[in-house]
Design an enzyme around this catalytic site. Structure first.
Site, PDB file in Angstrom:
ATOM      1  N   ALA A 161      47.893  37.257  39.187  1.00 24.83           N
ATOM      2  CA  ALA A 161      47.486  38.670  39.273  1.00 24.83           C
ATOM      3  C   ALA A 161      47.779  39.738  38.445  1.00 24.83           C
ATOM      4  CB  ALA A 161      47.878  39.231  40.713  1.00 24.83           C
ATOM      5  N   HIS A 162      48.870  39.822  37.822  1.00 22.92           N
ATOM      6  CA  HIS A 162      49.433  40.867  36.948  1.00 22.92           C
ATOM      7  C   HIS A 162      48.546  40.960  35.543  1.00 22.92           C
ATOM      8  CE1 HIS A 162      52.570  39.137  34.092  1.00 22.92           C
ATOM      9  NE2 HIS A 162      52.355  38.067  34.915  1.00 22.92           N
ATOM     10  N   GLY A 182      51.854  33.120  38.063  1.00 23.71           N
ATOM     11  CA  GLY A 182      51.122  31.958  37.227  1.00 23.71           C
ATOM     12  C   GLY A 182      51.930  30.773  37.059  1.00 23.71           C
ATOM     13  N   THR A 208      56.258  32.724  53.817  1.00 27.16           N
ATOM     14  CA  THR A 208      55.776  33.845  54.425  1.00 27.16           C
ATOM     15  C   THR A 208      54.760  34.443  53.300  1.00 27.16           C
ATOM     16  OG1 THR A 208      57.050  34.090  56.310  1.00 27.16           O
ATOM     17  CG2 THR A 208      55.675  35.770  55.791  1.00 27.16           C
ATOM     18  N   CYS A 220      63.937  36.034  19.997  1.00 32.96           N
ATOM     19  CA  CYS A 220      65.345  35.841  19.591  1.00 32.96           C
ATOM     20  C   CYS A 220      66.057  35.149  20.599  1.00 32.96           C
ATOM     21  CB  CYS A 220      65.439  37.489  19.491  1.00 32.96           C
ATOM     22  SG  CYS A 220      67.328  37.498  18.590  1.00 32.96           S
TER      23      CYS A 220
HETATM   24  C1  PLP Z   1      49.080  31.350  29.583  1.00 31.72           C
HETATM   25  C2  PLP Z   1      50.081  31.852  30.660  1.00 31.72           C
HETATM   26  N1  PLP Z   1      50.481  30.962  31.636  1.00 31.72           N
HETATM   27  C3  PLP Z   1      51.437  31.743  32.563  1.00 31.72           C
HETATM   28  C4  PLP Z   1      51.823  32.537  32.763  1.00 31.72           C
HETATM   29  C5  PLP Z   1      52.893  32.682  33.388  1.00 31.72           C
HETATM   30  O1  PLP Z   1      52.370  33.606  34.674  1.00 31.72           O
HETATM   31  P1  PLP Z   1      53.392  34.581  35.513  1.00 31.72           P
HETATM   32  O2  PLP Z   1      54.148  35.591  34.637  1.00 31.72           O
HETATM   33  O3  PLP Z   1      52.539  35.043  36.643  1.00 31.72           O
HETATM   34  O4  PLP Z   1      54.584  33.814  36.121  1.00 31.72           O
HETATM   35  C6  PLP Z   1      51.588  33.621  31.649  1.00 31.72           C
HETATM   36  C7  PLP Z   1      52.276  34.933  31.719  1.00 31.72           C
HETATM   37  O5  PLP Z   1      52.935  35.222  30.795  1.00 31.72           O
HETATM   38  C8  PLP Z   1      50.428  33.271  30.497  1.00 31.72           C
HETATM   39  O6  PLP Z   1      50.309  34.103  29.847  1.00 31.72           O
END
Ligand code: PLP
Length: 385
Positions: A204-205, A73, A241, A329
């Site tokens: 994806a996670h 993300g 890749t 923190c």
């Molecule tokens: C709203 C939002 N954007 C971006 C991210 C970042 O995604 P990633 O952990 O796959 O880099 C997160 C994950 O914590 C998120 O909650």
């Protein structure tokens, strides 16, 4: 004896679905080809990637050729903001982001600010909602991009994305609209063409897939500058890749998230409401952060006066409950989250915040576990504060 883990931190990450782990294992063992290779092993890997691209596209209301796989993300958000700025600088030098974006957007915008892009931050209401008219009021002829998240990761509020997109377009039809939809997938139906956004980020996670894989939706006709250069994969936008196993896992996870979204929302919403009712009965002065009226069903972000979120988190962890606190923190001092601060929550209250996020794997037992221990923990945390 090992304490049973009650995992209520699905907004941080989700357990990998068994069928995803199984499919990824098979790819790692058997389908190791490089999707850029022309031979049979490469073609097989490419086929797997393209099948996954179709699954992700179908899950978010996009066309397969509008999906660019990324390393998560954060990378997708960075590609959206920096890629748009790389292409549009010169003609446009202004960007608008909401004040409570994830750091993947805020910090990318901040960096662009050091490169000469002017960045405006749209304020957020105390209800955790961004007002489309407020966003539009920041847009000018030189605005290259607006970025407002579809669902806030901390308070779970759902933003009126299609209204924001139309309000922006009414002022400047050339301005690109990006949404960080990382917390939206699996929590509400995602239909990007209906939302009328140009760019959208996914990970994806957050939906039962692996970490380190994500996607950027790039609406057909939208041009971005690459942020990583090299082999020219992903239409030249993201060289490197491809993570074939991860992408296969993402495809399956996205497909299943979209299929089960309604059923999950109903089940999880009932559990979240029971958790809130039970906690309110025992801790009557707790404050729900943001409106409950426009929020994903699994999120419960609360502040408990007279406590520190970190203390609550640690005591809950000792009781086998995993959740998250709104404070971070940094260098020994506990700072309230930028999200709650942007919503105007008084610092003292913001410091006593915890976020429970329920997901597909959540059970009534998890809710019972929190209800059984949190009132006692709050009493202890209040004595410690
Ligand atoms: C709203 C939002 N954007 C971006 C991210 C970042 O995604 P990633 O952990 O796959 O880099 C997160 C994950 O914590 C998120 O909650």
């Amino acid at each position: 004896m090992k304490t049973k883990l009650h995992y209520l931190d699905h907004a941080a990450t989700t357990p990998v679905l068994p069928e995803v782990a199984e499919a990824m294992g098979k790819v790692l063992r058997e389908d190791f080809g490089n999707p850029s290779s022309l031979h049979a092993a490469g073609r097989r890997a490419k086929e797997l990637v393209e099948d996954a691209r179709e699954q992700v596209a179908a899950g978010v209301g996009a066309r397969p050729d509008e999906i660019v796989f990324t390393g998560g993300g954060t990378e997708a958000d960075n590609l959206a903001l920096k890629g748009a700025a790389g292409k549009l600088r010169g003609n446009a030098d202004h960007m608008v982001v909401s004040a409570f974006e994830h750091h993947a957007v805020l910090d990318a915008a901040h960096w662009l600010g050091t490169q000469g892009v002017e960045v405006s931050h749209v304020p957020v209401g105390g209800d955790g909602l961004v007002d489309p008219a407020a966003v539009a009021s920041f847009v000018r002829p030189s605005t290259m991009l607006v970025s407002v998240m579809a669902v806030n990761n901390e308070v779970g509020t759902i933003q009126p994305i299609s209204e924001i997109a139309s309000a922006v377009r009414a002022v400047n039809p050339r301005t690109l609209v990006h949404t960080d939809a990382v917390q939206a997938l699996g929590n509400l139906p995602v239909d990007l063409h209906r939302w009328e956004v140009d760019l959208a980020a996914f990970a994806a996670h957050k939906v039962g897939g692996p970490k380190g894989v994500g996607a950027l939706f790039v609406r057909s006709g939208v041009a971005l500058e690459a942020t990583a250069h090299g082999g020219g994969q992903e239409r030249g936008l993201r060289s490197g890749t491809l993570n074939v196993a991860g992408i296969v896992g993402f495809g399956l996870a996205a497909q299943s998230a979209a299929k089960e979204v309604h059923e999950k929302a109903e089940r999880v919403g009932v559990m979240r409401d029971r958790l809130l009712d039970g906690l309110r009965a025992e801790i009557p002065d707790l404050v729900v952060n943001g409106t409950l009226g426009s929020r994903i069903p699994g999120n419960l972000s609360i502040s408990i006066p007279g406590t520190e979120g970190e203390t609550l988190l640690l005591l809950l962890d000792q009781a086998g409950i995993a959740c998250s606190s709104g404070s971070a923190c940094a260098s020994g001092a506990i700072d309230p989250s930028h999200v709650l601060s942007a919503m105007g929550l008084p610092q003292k209250l913001a410091r006593g915040s915890v976020r429970f996020s329920l997901g597909r794997a959540s059970t009534d037992e998890d809710v019972d576990a929190v209800l059984a221990v949190l009132p006692g923990i709050v009493a202890r945390a209040r004595r410690a504060a």
